[in-house]
Design an enzyme around this catalytic site. Structure first.
Site, PDB file in Angstrom:
ATOM      1  N   ARG A 128       4.275  12.051  11.098  1.00 61.86           N
ATOM      2  CA  ARG A 128       2.931  12.012  10.490  1.00 61.86           C
ATOM      3  C   ARG A 128       2.257  10.727  10.953  1.00 61.86           C
ATOM      4  NH1 ARG A 128       0.430   9.242   6.361  1.00 61.86           N
ATOM      5  NH2 ARG A 128      -0.873  10.342   4.864  1.00 61.86           N
ATOM      6  N   GLU A 144      -3.135  12.702  10.119  1.00 62.26           N
ATOM      7  CA  GLU A 144      -3.695  12.445   8.793  1.00 62.26           C
ATOM      8  C   GLU A 144      -5.109  11.913   9.029  1.00 62.26           C
ATOM      9  OE1 GLU A 144      -4.581  10.194   4.999  1.00 62.26           O
ATOM     10  OE2 GLU A 144      -4.083   9.172   6.844  1.00 62.26           O
ATOM     11  N   HIS A 157      -0.081  12.008  -2.349  1.00 66.33           N
ATOM     12  CA  HIS A 157      -0.002  10.666  -2.941  1.00 66.33           C
ATOM     13  C   HIS A 157      -1.368   9.981  -2.981  1.00 66.33           C
ATOM     14  CE1 HIS A 157      -0.153   9.963   1.298  1.00 66.33           C
ATOM     15  NE2 HIS A 157      -0.322   8.670   1.093  1.00 66.33           N
ATOM     16  N   HIS A 215      -2.490   0.216  11.659  1.00 70.12           N
ATOM     17  CA  HIS A 215      -2.468  -1.179  11.221  1.00 70.12           C
ATOM     18  C   HIS A 215      -1.041  -1.622  10.910  1.00 70.12           C
ATOM     19  CE1 HIS A 215      -3.666   1.611   7.908  1.00 70.12           C
ATOM     20  NE2 HIS A 215      -2.556   1.154   7.394  1.00 70.12           N
ATOM     21  N   ASP A 266      -0.469   8.229  10.631  1.00 63.04           N
ATOM     22  CA  ASP A 266      -1.333   7.840   9.513  1.00 63.04           C
ATOM     23  C   ASP A 266      -2.703   7.359   9.997  1.00 63.04           C
ATOM     24  OD1 ASP A 266      -1.565   7.103   6.633  1.00 63.04           O
ATOM     25  OD2 ASP A 266      -1.783   5.087   7.451  1.00 63.04           O
ATOM     26  N   ASP A 317       0.840  -1.202   0.000  1.00 62.26           N
ATOM     27  CA  ASP A 317       0.000   0.000   0.000  1.00 62.26           C
ATOM     28  C   ASP A 317       0.880   1.260   0.000  1.00 62.26           C
ATOM     29  OD1 ASP A 317      -2.257   1.601  -0.010  1.00 62.26           O
ATOM     30  OD2 ASP A 317      -2.522   1.546   2.157  1.00 62.26           O
ATOM     31  N   GLN A 357      -3.715  -5.508   5.418  1.00 60.48           N
ATOM     32  CA  GLN A 357      -3.420  -4.524   6.470  1.00 60.48           C
ATOM     33  C   GLN A 357      -4.313  -4.818   7.677  1.00 60.48           C
ATOM     34  OE1 GLN A 357      -3.975  -1.352   3.515  1.00 60.48           O
ATOM     35  NE2 GLN A 357      -2.146  -0.359   4.324  1.00 60.48           N
TER      36      GLN A 357
HETATM   37  C1  GLC Z   1      -3.420   6.790   4.626  1.00 58.36           C
HETATM   38  C2  GLC Z   1      -2.428   6.884   3.491  1.00 58.36           C
HETATM   39  C3  GLC Z   1      -2.916   6.078   2.332  1.00 58.36           C
HETATM   40  C4  GLC Z   1      -3.086   4.643   2.758  1.00 58.36           C
HETATM   41  C5  GLC Z   1      -3.991   4.559   3.992  1.00 58.36           C
HETATM   42  C6  GLC Z   1      -3.948   3.209   4.613  1.00 58.36           C
HETATM   43  O1  GLC Z   1      -4.630   7.351   4.300  1.00 58.36           O
HETATM   44  O2  GLC Z   1      -2.234   8.233   3.142  1.00 58.36           O
HETATM   45  O3  GLC Z   1      -2.035   6.149   1.246  1.00 58.36           O
HETATM   46  O4  GLC Z   1      -3.632   3.891   1.726  1.00 58.36           O
HETATM   47  O5  GLC Z   1      -3.578   5.454   5.008  1.00 58.36           O
HETATM   48  O6  GLC Z   1      -2.715   3.012   5.229  1.00 58.36           O
END
Ligand code: GLC
Length: 650
Positions: free
Chosen positions: A282, A326, A395, A184, A284, A141, A252
């Site tokens: 960051r 995020e 991204h 995860h 996630d 991922d 995941q």
């Molecule tokens: C966050 C990332 C993304 C990823 C998701 C799962 O949103 O920016 O790219 O697919 O987490 O890890």
């Protein structure tokens, strides 16, 4: 406040730990621990107080904090002290960010060191290196399915390479941003492997169920995140003979934060990277940290408690380090990731401003700022000591998660308007030259998001193919307008790699078995270094975008009114194509800067008298800092260039 229960517990813990750590110089650690311990204890108690192992778990947590402090280098400890003294340091307008995939940008971490001068040339001083940790090939991922949280992916290098890079960045006064994927792990992580082998301890690190009865209950209210590639939120694991929660891809596995051991492991990992020189971490997918039956399993109160606890722990060991949340969620929810305090960010100091990003794309498609004007008002004011990460592309995909009410207020019907935007950006409407593709189409409810590079979404790819000079110019103007906006609006602007040279969509992912099922790879290309050379050749597209952006960045850094202190006032104009706001100095004094953007493709008139009534533009000649030229205001209106932007000193 002196709180007996928590302090006597702390004394017990420290007495035991001190036997092991006699000689370390822990003065600052103890001060910070003393100041934060009641908060840590209370949060840990709220989350885990009902468990029999509450005390030993808290003991373990303090041990992780102290050990991580002992491992923290003298220079990082010194930096912590400096930042504690100047605690608003990150709100300054000098910071300008850049996000990149290391492998795609420079091959590896060593190669990245050779590219730092390119970034410095542009004016970048915040570098987000997207995940570089060990992931299984093909099931990564894009780096967000981590197999080993303390090992760098072989493809990009070693931890020594990262240390060297971090030291190099420090010399250049550039901040290093690293990801910690807190929600995860990969299904090949050691914890998952042990869980799969039947180890109950590690099965409790995840959400694991014997049959469908619990998963079915969860599914009643949980949305799907990747409906095309990974429908549903649970995956059957044949070896374990159980269902496991997998909100994102099926490889995941969601971590179970109801287990304090998971929390403590993750704090150790965050501090590990803080000690390897990350200035900013960051975090996630933070909205997903707590799962509760009967809810969407997003933005739960406990997810916030976990983040507050992570922040408090980090503040004891590495107080100079900031967190980015995020959380790509509605504005009323995202604001909560700064924390509950009135002033200080007690969770994450920085949060992605996904709403602003999507609104900017809406304004480009409609050529109007009507929705932007309504919806920006729905983004609550941030806390004083917090800031936004403002971006145009990243991204990930672009979600159209605007509030239905705001869409109606702007005069559109929500479903039709989203469809219009989707058609526009996927090039399906006849008058659109955008070249995006639909991502994450949900056949059940018709939702979809948008993938594609900034330049291709702005029409550059089609314009070049058609050799349509006017359209090329318009695309360049769109790219510059969008960046000018995020540089002026307030917050840390984050530029996505390749966008400064107008990188187009990259179809190479279709040839790669590991990537072809995730079309976000269309905008994650290998950086074309030959193309970057063209930025030095006058008149090329690359030169026009790069030099335009470079100049805007340099100008931003000089405008103190662009620091982020809630020092912005939106101004409503009669003309729906224009968007206007004033930035003023943190002290409320001069110089103020009036920012005007024209989203239309034709020139628009701005009536000066309405602004003069507000005490703005009082003189007949003013300076546009954006173009570095004087503007004559002797007439009653100014003509605003098509897709033009002005930063007027007033
Ligand atoms: C966050 C990332 C993304 C990823 C998701 C799962 O949103 O920016 O790219 O697919 O987490 O890890």
């Amino acid at each position: 406040m002196y709180e007996q229960v928590s302090h006597s517990l702390l004394n017990d813990i420290l007495t035991e730990i001190e036997v092991e750590i006699k000689d370390a110089n822990l003065q600052y650690f103890y001060t910070r621990l003393g100041a934060n311990f009641y908060a840590i204890y209370s949060l840990f108690h709220q989350l885990y107080g009902r468990r029999d192992d509450f005390k030993p778990q808290l003991h373990q947590l303090v041990k992780v904090l102290i050990k991580s402090y002992i491992a923290r280098s003298p220079s990082l400890r010194k930096l912590d002290l400096t930042r504690e003294k100047n605690h608003n340091w990150f709100l300054d307008q000098q910071w300008v960010g850049y996000a990149l995939y290391c492998k795609e940008f420079s091959g590896d971490l060593k190669g990245l060191q050779n590219k730092l001068s390119y970034l410095q040339d542009l004016g970048i001083n915040v570098l987000h290196i997207m995940p570089i940790l060990d992931c299984p090939k093909g099931k990564s991922d894009g780096g967000y399915a981590v197999r080993d949280f303390k090992k760098i992916n072989n493809d990009v290098g070693t931890i020594e390479d990262l240390d060297e890079l971090a030291a190099n960045l420090k010399k250049r006064d550039t901040l290093l941003v690293l990801d910690v994927v807190v929600n995860h792990t990969s299904d090949e992580h050691a914890w998952a492997i042990q869980a799969r082998a039947g180890d109950k301890k590690y099965q409790d690190y995840y959400y694991v169920f014997d049959d469908r009865s619990m998963p079915d209950l969860y599914e009643e209210t949980m949305p799907e995140i990747f409906p095309e590639n990974a429908p549903g939120n649970f995956t059957w694991d044949a070896t374990m003979d159980k269902w496991v929660m997998t909100v994102f891809n099926e490889y995941q596995w969601d971590l179970n934060y109801q287990n304090p051991a998971v929390f403590i492991e993750m704090v150790g990992i965050i501090l590990f990277w803080a000690n390897h020189g990350a200035d900013v971490i960051r975090l996630d997918a933070v909205a997903f940290l707590w799962k509760k039956i009967g809810s969407t399993c997003q933005n739960e109160r406990e997810a916030h408690l976990i983040l507050q606890l992570m922040k408090d722990c980090c503040q004891v060991t590495a107080p100079g380090v900031l967190f980015i949340a995020e959380a790509i969620v509605a504005p009323v929810e995202v604001i909560k990731y700064f924390g509950e305090d009135a002033i200080n960010a007690k969770e994450c100091e920085i949060a992605y401003n996904a709403t602003l990003m999507a609104l900017l794309w809406e304004a480009v498609a409609t050529k109007k700022s009507t929705l932007l004007n309504y919806a920006i008002r729905s983004i609550p004011d941030k806390l004083d000591r917090a800031t936004w990460l403002n971006y145009v592309r990243c991204h990930d995909d672009i979600g159209l998660g605007f509030d239905d009410n705001d869409i109606r207020l702007a005069g559109y019907e929500p479903t039709l308007h989203r469809q219009f935007l989707l058609n526009h950006y996927t090039g399906q409407s006849p008058d659109s030259i955008a070249r995006g593709i639909a991502f994450g189409t949900n056949k059940k409810n018709g939702d979809a998001r948008i993938a594609g590079s900034l330049a291709s979404l702005a029409g550059l790819e089609t314009a070049i193919e058609k050799n349509d000079l006017a359209a090329i110019n318009r695309s360049i103007d769109t790219i510059l307008l969008l960046h000018g906006f995020i540089l002026a609006f307030g917050g840390i602007p984050l530029i996505y790699y390749g966008d400064a040279i107008g990188t187009l969509n990259d179809q190479a992912y279709l040839e790669d078995d590991y990537k072809k099922n995730d079309n976000r790879w269309i905008h994650r290309p290998a950086m074309n270094w030959q193309q970057t050379e063209l930025r030095a050749e006058k008149g090329t597209i690359e030169q026009r975008i790069f030099s335009g952006l470079k100049k805007m960045i340099a100008t931003r850094k000089e405008i103190t009114a662009f620091a982020d202190h809630n020092n912005r006032e939106l101004i409503v104009l009669d003309n729906p194509h224009l968007f206007c706001f004033v930035r003023f100095d943190g002290t409320g004094r001069y110089p103020r800067v009036l920012v005007i953007c024209n989203f239309d493709h034709s020139e628009q008139q701005l009536d000066i008298s309405s602004l003069r009534k507000l005490g703005l533009l009082q003189h007949n000649s003013v300076k546009d800092l954006f173009a570095d030229e004087s503007l004559d205001l002797s007439a009653s209106f100014i003509n605003i260039r098509p897709q033009g932007m002005y930063w007027i000193e007033t």
